[in-house]
Design an enzyme around this catalytic site. Structure first.
Site, PDB file in Angstrom:
ATOM      1  N   SER A 210      79.148  32.906  79.540  1.00 59.11           N
ATOM      2  CA  SER A 210      79.133  34.138  79.162  1.00 59.11           C
ATOM      3  C   SER A 210      79.431  35.207  80.403  1.00 59.11           C
ATOM      4  CB  SER A 210      77.731  34.724  78.706  1.00 59.11           C
ATOM      5  OG  SER A 210      77.186  33.831  77.742  1.00 59.11           O
ATOM      6  N   SER A 211      80.195  36.215  79.977  1.00 59.76           N
ATOM      7  CA  SER A 211      80.830  37.291  80.876  1.00 59.76           C
ATOM      8  C   SER A 211      81.212  36.798  82.438  1.00 59.76           C
ATOM      9  CB  SER A 211      79.546  38.011  81.234  1.00 59.76           C
ATOM     10  OG  SER A 211      79.749  39.403  81.836  1.00 59.76           O
ATOM     11  N   SER A 212      80.604  37.097  83.282  1.00 61.79           N
ATOM     12  CA  SER A 212      81.337  36.165  84.572  1.00 61.79           C
ATOM     13  C   SER A 212      81.304  34.523  84.472  1.00 61.79           C
ATOM     14  CB  SER A 212      80.160  36.638  85.806  1.00 61.79           C
ATOM     15  OG  SER A 212      80.770  35.791  86.974  1.00 61.79           O
TER      16      SER A 212
END
Length: 333
Positions: free
Chosen positions: A139-141
């Site tokens: 998720s995300s990074s």
């Protein structure tokens, strides 16, 4: 203006809570090349088969291996479906992963990606993980790092699931943060994106992982424009058209639009959802072939535990009934 710290704290809340039977463990050292000292944490449920599957689950900025273990459902689902989960832990103070350096964006070049690759090879060689059933998600990074792993180490993974990411090499450069990429201002053709992926491992001609992409239309941290750029990138890499072959509304829930591209690229657009995009772990497990119900290009076996013991069975894959729009009209598949 909402701070990134607030955004990622909200993301941690939305991801949810895990109720795994066991606890997170660590391999502190001795697992291979790890130039940036990425932390190696893992979850191994009881009753594993001889050659279990492996999921590498990568956390968001400000997160940690423990936070992703506690906040996602991969570990407690592993209790039922009998696979191992590795949770890399970012080694720097902001807890973001290295998705920008030339080292991480190249095969065996160093960076965080080589440390994570070493974890995978350790799991295969030491724990007997099935090398043909290794998957990566984040998720995300962690989503950006998932794209990095798929690009720099295509030989290790069979499929990936990216929750709110950006294309491979979109953050490339000397700075750990790219506002231009995050804001959706970097656009390329599919061929240009694909060339960046292919350059990460020159001469590689083997299979590449199937890609599943998730993004919210209201994301103001990693803007929604990155979603289309990811589709362009991976359809080019995997040799399929960037025009959807199927489009399904309200799948897997209301407000989501699911498009597929020759089966090997799947994309989910979440209307009105921001960066705090929920993880759909059950869909991921189908995509990985760990549970039944994935598209036609997914195979494998599933291992489940009941009162009668542990059972391993081959997965029979079928496609959902979906409305498909082509130049020739509308058909059902």
């Amino acid at each position: 203006m909402v701070s990134l710290k607030t955004v990622f704290a909200t993301l941690a809340t939305v991801i949810g809570a895990n109720a795994a039977a066991g606890s997170l463990q660590q391999v502190a050292s001795g697992f291979g090349t790890n130039p940036n000292n990425v932390g190696f944490y893992y979850y191994k449920p009881s009753g594993l088969p001889a050659k279990p599957a492996l999921i590498v689950a990568i956390h968001y900025c400000t997160g940690s291996a423990q936070a992703y273990f506690s906040g996602s459902q991969y570990a407690n689902l592993a209790d039922t479906y009998k696979y191992i989960v590795i949770y890399p832990d970012a080694p720097r103070s902001g807890k973001c992963f290295d998705v920008n350096t030339s080292q991480t964006l190249s095969h065996n070049g160093g960076g965080d990606s080589q440390g994570i690759a070493s974890m995978v090879t350790y799991a295969i060689n030491t724990w007997g993980v099935d090398a043909g059933r290794v998957f990566v998600t984040g998720s995300s990074s962690g989503a950006m790092m998932t794209n990095v792993m798929a690009g720099s180490y295509p030989n290790l993974f069979q499929a990936a699931s990216i929750h709110s990411g950006v294309p491979f090499a979109c953050f490339a450069g000397s700075s750990a943060w790219s506002s231009a990429c995050a804001n959706g201002q970097i656009t390329k053709t599919g061929q240009q994106w694909g060339d960046l992926v292919r350059a990460a491992y020159p001469g590689y001609s083997g299979p590449r992982p199937r890609m599943m992409l998730w993004h919210g239309t209201a994301d103001t941290t990693l803007y929604y424009a990155n979603f289309q750029q990811e589709i362009l990138e991976w359809t080019n890499v995997l040799g399929v058209s960037s025009t959807p072959t199927t489009t399904t509304q309200n799948d897997p829930q209301s407000g989501y639009t699911h498009t597929s591209y020759g089966c090997v690229v799947q994309a989910y657009s979440a209307a009105g959802v921001g960066h705090d995009l929920p993880i759909h772990e059950s869909v991921d497990l189908q995509w990985f072939g760990i549970t039944p119900g994935g598209p036609s290009c997914v195979g494998g076996t599933t291992t489940t535990t009941t009162q009668g013991g542990t059972t391993t069975t081959p997965i029979s894959t079928t496609l959902k009934t979906t409305t498909t729009t082509t130049n020739g009209g509308t058909v059902s598949a």
